[in-house]
Design an enzyme around this catalytic site. Structure first.
Site, PDB file in Angstrom:
ATOM      1  N   ARG A  55       0.793  -1.223   0.000  1.00 54.94           N
ATOM      2  CA  ARG A  55       0.000   0.000   0.000  1.00 54.94           C
ATOM      3  C   ARG A  55       0.824   1.271   0.000  1.00 54.94           C
ATOM      4  O   ARG A  55       0.583   2.173  -0.783  1.00 54.94           O
ATOM      5  CB  ARG A  55      -0.878   0.098   1.265  1.00 54.94           C
ATOM      6  N   THR A  56       1.775   1.353   0.914  1.00 62.51           N
ATOM      7  CA  THR A  56       2.451   2.638   1.073  1.00 62.51           C
ATOM      8  C   THR A  56       3.208   2.978  -0.205  1.00 62.51           C
ATOM      9  O   THR A  56       3.090   4.080  -0.740  1.00 62.51           O
ATOM     10  CB  THR A  56       3.393   2.600   2.296  1.00 62.51           C
ATOM     11  N   LYS A  84      25.537  -3.377  -1.580  1.00 59.88           N
ATOM     12  CA  LYS A  84      27.008  -3.271  -1.671  1.00 59.88           C
ATOM     13  C   LYS A  84      27.590  -2.550  -0.466  1.00 59.88           C
ATOM     14  O   LYS A  84      28.783  -2.320  -0.388  1.00 59.88           O
ATOM     15  CB  LYS A  84      27.393  -2.483  -2.929  1.00 59.88           C
ATOM     16  N   ARG A 105      11.263   4.086   3.051  1.00 60.12           N
ATOM     17  CA  ARG A 105      10.936   3.175   4.159  1.00 60.12           C
ATOM     18  C   ARG A 105      12.210   2.425   4.505  1.00 60.12           C
ATOM     19  O   ARG A 105      12.901   1.931   3.616  1.00 60.12           O
ATOM     20  CB  ARG A 105       9.845   2.195   3.760  1.00 60.12           C
ATOM     21  N   HIS A 133       5.210   6.138  11.500  1.00 49.08           N
ATOM     22  CA  HIS A 133       4.694   5.966  10.133  1.00 49.08           C
ATOM     23  C   HIS A 133       3.704   7.105   9.861  1.00 49.08           C
ATOM     24  O   HIS A 133       2.490   6.906   9.809  1.00 49.08           O
ATOM     25  CB  HIS A 133       4.003   4.600  10.039  1.00 49.08           C
TER      26      HIS A 133
HETATM   27  C1  NCD Z   1       1.866  -0.916   8.178  1.00 51.11           C
HETATM   28  C2  NCD Z   1       3.368  -0.738   8.315  1.00 51.11           C
HETATM   29  O1  NCD Z   1       4.100  -0.939   7.350  1.00 51.11           O
HETATM   30  O2  NCD Z   1       3.749  -0.344   9.397  1.00 51.11           O
HETATM   31  N1  NCD Z   1       1.461  -1.119   6.867  1.00 51.11           N
HETATM   32  C3  NCD Z   1       1.209  -0.042   6.077  1.00 51.11           C
HETATM   33  O3  NCD Z   1       2.078   0.771   5.824  1.00 51.11           O
HETATM   34  N2  NCD Z   1      -0.046   0.132   5.649  1.00 51.11           N
HETATM   35  C4  NCD Z   1       1.320  -1.929   9.102  1.00 51.11           C
HETATM   36  C5  NCD Z   1       1.896  -3.316   9.082  1.00 51.11           C
HETATM   37  O4  NCD Z   1       2.817  -3.618   8.335  1.00 51.11           O
HETATM   38  O5  NCD Z   1       1.378  -4.118   9.854  1.00 51.11           O
END
Ligand code: NCD
Length: 309
Positions: A55-56, A84, A105, A133
């Site tokens: 999703r993100t 590397k 991320r 997040h």
């Molecule tokens: C979440 C995350 O990555 O922290 N997912 C997301 O970004 N929608 C929640 C999860 O991974 O459980």
């Protein structure tokens, strides 16, 4: 002096007024997406994902594409020079030459702080380890506002892995700025909210309680925020196996809930919400993903200074 570069590492990097502005922008996008389809023409978003995501990452990419911009990046440290041994600092300095805005991320808490120090374009944290997040929180806030009409005076149940669940930490930080909210923290003993978050609840003087039973908590709730037990952050498999099915939301458990309860989940879901709940009108977790894309569009426009036109 050049213009100040704005970045978002933590949800608190945005003021309440700015978050309200983003929500209004997201509503305007929803009402007339065509109006925004060229806003980011000739702009590039770099998407650097050192950890898995559906999703993100895809919602950031979709957001930029729907604004008429372009995307570049990698999904997985293995396919980047991190394999590397390149540092985050070096990667960010380089990518600042290739893109107008960066989203990252990373599995290490604090990696975004290093990134911001080395970025010469706006930077967005898309999740750092078990820490924060902020853009998931933007999605959550818009979902709550659209489904419950307000962000204050709500009883919020947060259920599951409150220790490693970074979405929970950022959501609490955000909701603490709106008055009159109560918090019911539902988790097994081992997955309680970390001390640094509990301390914030304590210091702000809000009403909160820590409980084990989801069934007992449900009748009082306006919002139920379910979370996945974060397998990848456990030190040993045995603990994960023992705790992974601590909570499973089923239609039976919802019998005593309020009719206007909103059930949220950042997704991915593993077992913690039975698929039978999906058709219940209280289930808002798929709608939440749409809210997430619209808030990411709003955030990109804002950080690029394109939100005023
Ligand atoms: C979440 C995350 O990555 O922290 N997912 C997301 O970004 N929608 C929640 C999860 O991974 O459980």
């Amino acid at each position: 002096m050049g213009k100040e570069i704005r970045s978002v590492v933590n949800i608190l990097d945005l003021s309440v007024d700015e978050i309200n502005h983003l929500m209004e922008l997201a509503d305007a996008i929803e009402a007339d997406p065509g109006k925004f389809q060229e806003c980011c023409a000739h702009r590039k978003l770099a998407v650097l994902f050192y950890e898995p995501s559906t999703r993100t990452r895809l919602s950031f990419e979709a957001a930029m594409l729907e604004l008429g911009g372009q995307v570049l990046g990698f999904a997985g440290a293995d396919s980047s020079s991190a394999a590397k041994g390149e540092s985050v600092a070096d990667t960010i300095r380089v990518v600042s030459n290739y893109a107008d805005i960066i989203v990252m991320r990373h599995p290490k808490e604090g990696a975004p702080v290093v990134a911001v120090q080395n970025a010469s374009v706006p930077f967005i944290n898309a999740g750092d380890g078990g820490h924060f997040h902020p853009t998931q929180t933007l999605a959550d806030l818009l979902t709550i506002r659209r489904t419950r009409g307000r962000l204050e005076g709500l009883t919020l149940g947060l259920c599951g892995d409150l220790k490693f669940g970074r979405t929970v930490h950022s959501l609490i930080d955000a909701m603490l700025r709106y008055p009159g909210n109560r918090y019911v923290l539902i988790s097994p003993e081992e997955l309680r909210l970390p001390f640094y978050e509990l301390e914030k609840l304590e210091k702000s003087g809000v009403l909160y309680q820590e409980v084990n039973s989801l069934e007992e908590a449900i009748p009082d709730l306006d919002i139920l925020y379910m979370t996945r037990v974060q397998k990848e952050r456990f030190f040993n498999e045995e603990d994960y196996l023992r705790l992974k099915d601590s909570y499973i939301l089923t239609p039976e458990k919802l019998l005593k809930s309020r009719e206007d309860l909103a059930i949220l989940h950042p997704l991915p879901r593993v077992n913690e919400i039975s698929v039978q709940v999906d058709k219940d009108p209280r289930a808002k977790y798929f709608y939440q993903t749409l809210c997430g894309k619209q808030m990411r569009m709003a955030l990109i426009l804002f950080l690029l200074g394109l939100d005023k036109g």
